[in-house]
Design a protein around this motif. Structure first.
Motif, short mmCIF file in Angstrom:
data_model
loop_
_atom_site.label_atom_id
_atom_site.label_comp_id
_atom_site.label_asym_id
_atom_site.label_seq_id
_atom_site.Cartn_x
_atom_site.Cartn_y
_atom_site.Cartn_z
N ILE A 1 34.64 37.55 42.50
CA ILE A 1 34.12 38.55 43.48
C ILE A 1 35.27 39.56 43.62
O ILE A 1 36.37 38.97 44.04
CB ILE A 1 33.25 38.03 44.62
N SER A 2 34.81 40.80 44.00
CA SER A 2 35.77 41.71 44.49
C SER A 2 35.10 42.27 45.83
O SER A 2 33.89 42.58 45.70
CB SER A 2 36.30 42.57 43.48
N ASP A 3 36.01 42.53 46.63
CA ASP A 3 35.41 43.07 48.17
C ASP A 3 35.02 44.64 47.97
O ASP A 3 34.45 45.09 48.85
CB ASP A 3 36.22 42.89 49.40
N ASN A 4 35.35 45.37 47.07
CA ASN A 4 35.04 46.78 46.79
C ASN A 4 34.21 47.01 45.36
O ASN A 4 34.05 48.02 44.98
CB ASN A 4 36.23 47.79 46.75
N SER A 5 33.44 45.83 44.89
CA SER A 5 32.65 45.96 43.86
C SER A 5 31.54 45.29 44.00
O SER A 5 31.19 44.34 44.79
CB SER A 5 33.42 45.23 42.63
N SER A 6 30.41 45.62 43.23
CA SER A 6 29.04 45.06 43.52
C SER A 6 28.71 44.39 41.84
O SER A 6 27.45 44.40 41.75
CB SER A 6 28.13 46.07 43.70
N PHE A 7 29.82 44.06 41.21
CA PHE A 7 29.64 42.94 40.16
C PHE A 7 29.90 41.81 40.50
O PHE A 7 30.69 41.50 41.41
CB PHE A 7 30.43 43.36 39.16
N LEU A 8 29.53 40.59 39.81
CA LEU A 8 30.05 39.38 39.70
C LEU A 8 30.67 39.28 38.45
O LEU A 8 30.12 39.49 37.27
CB LEU A 8 28.89 38.17 39.55
N TYR A 9 32.00 38.63 38.37
CA TYR A 9 32.79 38.96 37.38
C TYR A 9 32.69 37.42 36.65
O TYR A 9 32.94 36.32 37.38
CB TYR A 9 34.25 39.29 37.42
N LYS A 10 32.64 37.18 35.33
CA LYS A 10 32.97 35.86 34.59
C LYS A 10 34.08 36.21 33.89
O LYS A 10 33.98 36.79 32.76
CB LYS A 10 31.60 35.33 33.97
N TYR A 11 35.04 35.37 33.85
CA TYR A 11 36.27 35.52 32.84
C TYR A 11 36.51 34.08 32.27
O TYR A 11 36.71 33.03 33.06
CB TYR A 11 37.58 35.53 33.62
N ASN A 12 36.33 34.05 30.89
CA ASN A 12 36.45 32.84 30.17
C ASN A 12 37.98 32.69 29.97
O ASN A 12 38.56 33.35 29.39
CB ASN A 12 35.61 32.94 28.72
N ILE A 13 38.64 31.48 30.36
CA ILE A 13 39.97 31.50 30.46
C ILE A 13 40.48 31.05 29.00
O ILE A 13 41.52 31.66 28.73
CB ILE A 13 40.52 30.24 31.49
N GLN A 14 40.01 30.21 28.36
CA GLN A 14 40.49 30.15 26.82
C GLN A 14 40.17 31.33 25.91
O GLN A 14 41.07 31.72 25.27
CB GLN A 14 39.74 28.74 26.36
N GLU A 15 39.11 32.15 25.94
CA GLU A 15 38.89 33.20 25.16
C GLU A 15 39.64 34.44 25.86
O GLU A 15 39.55 35.65 25.03
CB GLU A 15 37.59 33.27 24.99
N LYS A 16 40.06 34.48 27.02
CA LYS A 16 40.52 35.44 27.68
C LYS A 16 39.57 36.77 27.67
O LYS A 16 39.95 37.70 27.37
CB LYS A 16 41.81 35.99 27.22
N GLU A 17 38.15 36.48 27.69
CA GLU A 17 37.02 37.36 27.88
C GLU A 17 36.63 37.51 29.11
O GLU A 17 36.24 36.75 29.80
CB GLU A 17 36.02 37.04 26.81
N LEU A 18 36.35 38.85 29.69
CA LEU A 18 35.99 39.19 31.00
C LEU A 18 34.20 39.80 30.79
O LEU A 18 34.09 40.69 29.89
CB LEU A 18 36.83 40.01 31.77
N HIS A 19 33.63 39.16 31.66
CA HIS A 19 32.11 39.74 31.35
C HIS A 19 31.72 40.19 32.94
O HIS A 19 32.05 39.59 33.93
CB HIS A 19 30.99 38.60 31.05
N LYS A 20 31.06 41.25 33.13
CA LYS A 20 30.44 41.85 34.36
C LYS A 20 28.99 41.69 34.33
O LYS A 20 28.18 41.77 33.59
CB LYS A 20 30.90 43.40 34.56
N ILE A 21 28.64 40.97 35.55
CA ILE A 21 27.25 40.93 35.78
C ILE A 21 26.76 41.65 37.14
O ILE A 21 27.34 41.70 38.20
CB ILE A 21 27.03 39.13 36.39
N LYS A 22 25.79 42.49 36.58
CA LYS A 22 25.39 43.38 37.64
C LYS A 22 24.58 42.65 38.69
O LYS A 22 23.66 42.12 38.30
CB LYS A 22 24.48 44.40 36.69
#
Length: 273
Positions: free
Chosen positions: A31-52
């Motif tokens: 989470i980020s204190d200035n964002s209203s997304f929940l972020y999911k980062y896959n460590i092996q794939e190095k992929e970032l997904h944003k959940i509204k």
């Protein structure tokens, strides 16, 4: 004091002002204190997904408008995100169901009002920065960096009717007391982060003098140890990464108090021998 190692593990582009994280199934939920997304980062794939979290979720929300999500914790099959409560629009709690991906939000204004009354905290001195659920009760970690300097733990039932506050004094750096920035439960201990920041405001940032890791007894909240792990970083999120009899490893995130959309993830290793 415990021997420790702190190392920069990797950097994630696309997230700024990280304030909390959970490691689960080789992914980081952030989470980020200035964002209203929940972020999911896959460590092996190095992929970032944003959940509204909301229909109009945004990044780098202006300070006066942001929800200020400072805490994330898991209860059952859901993640719960808590606003800090430091302004009226920071009183939301959002849940994310890991199975159905359903999202619900709840207004905590009434409960936060009871919390402030219980500890005689003024409106602008409430600052919830950590949360965990244990024994059918929420434990909310109040960062006492406001003018009233009330650092401690609120324990309350699920309805917010039975509320208790335990003040927790922490070490000082240059006469500035460290105050909670996050906490997690590991077995029978509460491991916490705390930062010393030269400010008497829950709203405005100040010069950072360093960060601590420490542990509390789950039963008595007695401080079992504190260890300064940095003189310059303000670590705001901690999650368990790995554990053995000899050592325990955490992942940490840092709030740099900038608008840059990049987040450094650190690994902190404590020697338990």
């Amino acid at each position: 004091m415990l021997p420790f190692q702190l190392e920069l593990l990797f950097q994630i582009n696309g997230i700024g002002s990280a304030s909390g994280l959970i490691y689960k199934d080789d992914s980081l939920f952030i989470i980020s204190d200035n964002s209203s997304f929940l972020y999911k980062y896959n460590i092996q794939e190095k992929e970032l997904h944003k959940i509204k979290l909301f229909e109009n979720s945004q990044e780098n929300i202006p300070k006066k408008d942001k929800f200020d999500f400072e805490s994330i914790t898991q209860k059952g099959n859901k993640f719960y995100l808590f606003g800090s409560g430091s302004t009226p629009n920071r009183n939301k709690r959002v849940s994310y169901d890991l199975t159905s991906t359903a999202i619900e939000d709840k207004d905590l204004s009434a409960i936060y009002g009871k919390i402030k009354q219980t500890a005689s905290i003024s409106d602008d001195n409430l600052n919830i920065e950590g949360a965990l659920f244990h024994n059918e009760k929420w434990h909310l970690f109040q960062r006492g960096n406001g003018a009233q300097s009330k650092n401690g733990i609120f324990v309350l039932d699920k309805e917010g009717n039975d509320i208790h506050f335990s003040p927790i004094p922490l070490p000082k750096i240059q006469n500035i007391e460290a105050t909670f920035t996050d906490a997690i439960l590991v077995a029978d201990k509460i491991y916490f982060l705390a930062a010393a920041e030269n400010t008497t405001s829950t709203y405005e940032d100040g010069e950072v003098f360093g960060s601590f890791i420490g542990a509390l007894s789950l039963e008595t909240f007695e401080v079992e140890f504190t260890q300064k792990v940095s003189e310059t970083h303000k670590f705001e999120g901690v999650t368990l990464f790995n554990q053995s009899k000899e050592k325990i490893e955490f992942l940490l995130c840092e709030d740099k108090d900038t608008e840059a959309l990049e987040t450094d993830i650190y690994k902190l290793t404590l020697d338990l021998k």
